[in-house]
Write an enzyme that holds these catalytic residues in place. Sequence first.
Site: not given
Ligand code: GDG
Length: 458
Positions: A357, A155
């Site tokens: 990322d 990821h």
């Molecule tokens: C890893 C990789 C890759 C955030 N704050 C809240 C909340 N979130 C949710 C977001 C989003 C998720 O968390 C974060 O996903 P990301 O992709 O932005 O980042 P990572 O956590 O670092 O994820 C990344 C991912 O895996 C998938 O393969 O894209 O690059 O680092 O969905 O919306 N959700 C809620 N409340 C919050 O305050 N409900």
Amino acid sequence: MGRLVVISNRIPVAGARVGSTGGLAVALADVLARREALWIGWSGVLADVPEPPTRRRTRRTDIVGFGLTPEMHAGFYSGFANGTLWPLFHYRLGLVDYRRDDYQKYLATNSYIAEVVRQNLRPDDTIWVHDFHLIPLARALRALGIPNPVGFFLHIPFPAAEVFRALPVHRDLAEALSHFDLVGFQTDSCRRQFADYAGSGDPHAAEIGGRRVTLGTFPIGIDTQRFSAYAADGDGGIESARLAESTGTRALAIGVDRLDYSKGLPNRIAGYGEFLARNPDWHGKVQYLQITPISRGEVANYRSMRRELDGMAGRLNGKYAEFDWTPLRYLNRGYPRKSLAAFYRQAHVGLVTPLRDGMNLVAKEFVAAQRADDPGVLVLSEFAGAASELAGALKVNPYDVDAIADAIGKALAMPLDERASRWKADFGCISANTATAWAESFLSALAATQAAREPIAA
Ligand code: GDG
């Protein structure tokens, strides 16, 4: 069809329906609804003698949670996975804290997890392993004599070969990866970097230690239709109405990130500060909402970053706020998904500026949540995996604070026709490449590796 066995660091939270919580559970929801499945991961329980695996069932998925000891957790999770691999794979060599002993615990914990898998496995199961915590798992499964197809999806980014070589155990880790039948990456560039490290002339395969592993690119998506519906329904309810009321006629910029040094938050806040410094006309007319739930609070780097951001947010508001205007609302708490969707929809600018990322799903969620007739503008780091797909976003180099300031100004001033055409391109992309499409393409590529292996019938 045999079962799908998903293995990830954590299992979905108890009490929540599979598919109702964030991240992987959302991405796999459709695939898990269609076939019998088993999901194995850490239960979240630490005890001096690991708690025996627990089992529960949600719809068609059995969920098995295993326990860990505090020592395993410290070496495997906080130590090698989050203290070494996470910074290294995000190009933060200065933050790498490598210890041989942590690596031994990482390997031993993977062997322990392999044993839990063995006890729950059937001969026709297909195994899908997720992320950097579990790189040695296929090798550990093979050591137990398990012949089932095993795929792996990374990821997070896979770094340039020279960066990966800084890891003292790079050879062993790459050798471990070669025991998977398929290794999936978020972007072509990550896949090529692994092939390059392995010295492979073919960017779709690598040969390591006499084993040939297939490499593929599978950019992860979101459930675009559902997320757009959340945003349009106004299901964010009271919270969404309160945000609208408190923002009033001001333009809204939004950022949503786990508190993590990969997300580039200090540069983003500095970029916004620079924008305010250069544009007094915008004072009182723009508001930036940064939602930043705390993560990995037990790791020292994360605690010090939290202090840094607290200081930056305080100084920015101290410098620019008026008795009736707070330019930055910086929050260390999370909100329900439906509220987030409604918040994104109200925003004129989405700020997604990680230093590095794997993909960044917030970028895709922001696009999904916009109104077709009056969309906001996504400002996106060129170092997020999402940048290779979202051609309509305003790209920035997140190390360039002035460029972030410029992009905020450009986004706020962008005419409707340009906003609409940029958004349309990106919405088309995330509507085609959904979470379900991602999972299906990975699983069919994994099945193809098996078909290629089977002898052709006479
Ligand atoms: C890893 C990789 C890759 C955030 N704050 C809240 C909340 N979130 C949710 C977001 C989003 C998720 O968390 C974060 O996903 P990301 O992709 O932005 O980042 P990572 O956590 O670092 O994820 C990344 C991912 O895996 C998938 O393969 O894209 O690059 O680092 O969905 O919306 N959700 C809620 N409340 C919050 O305050 N409900």
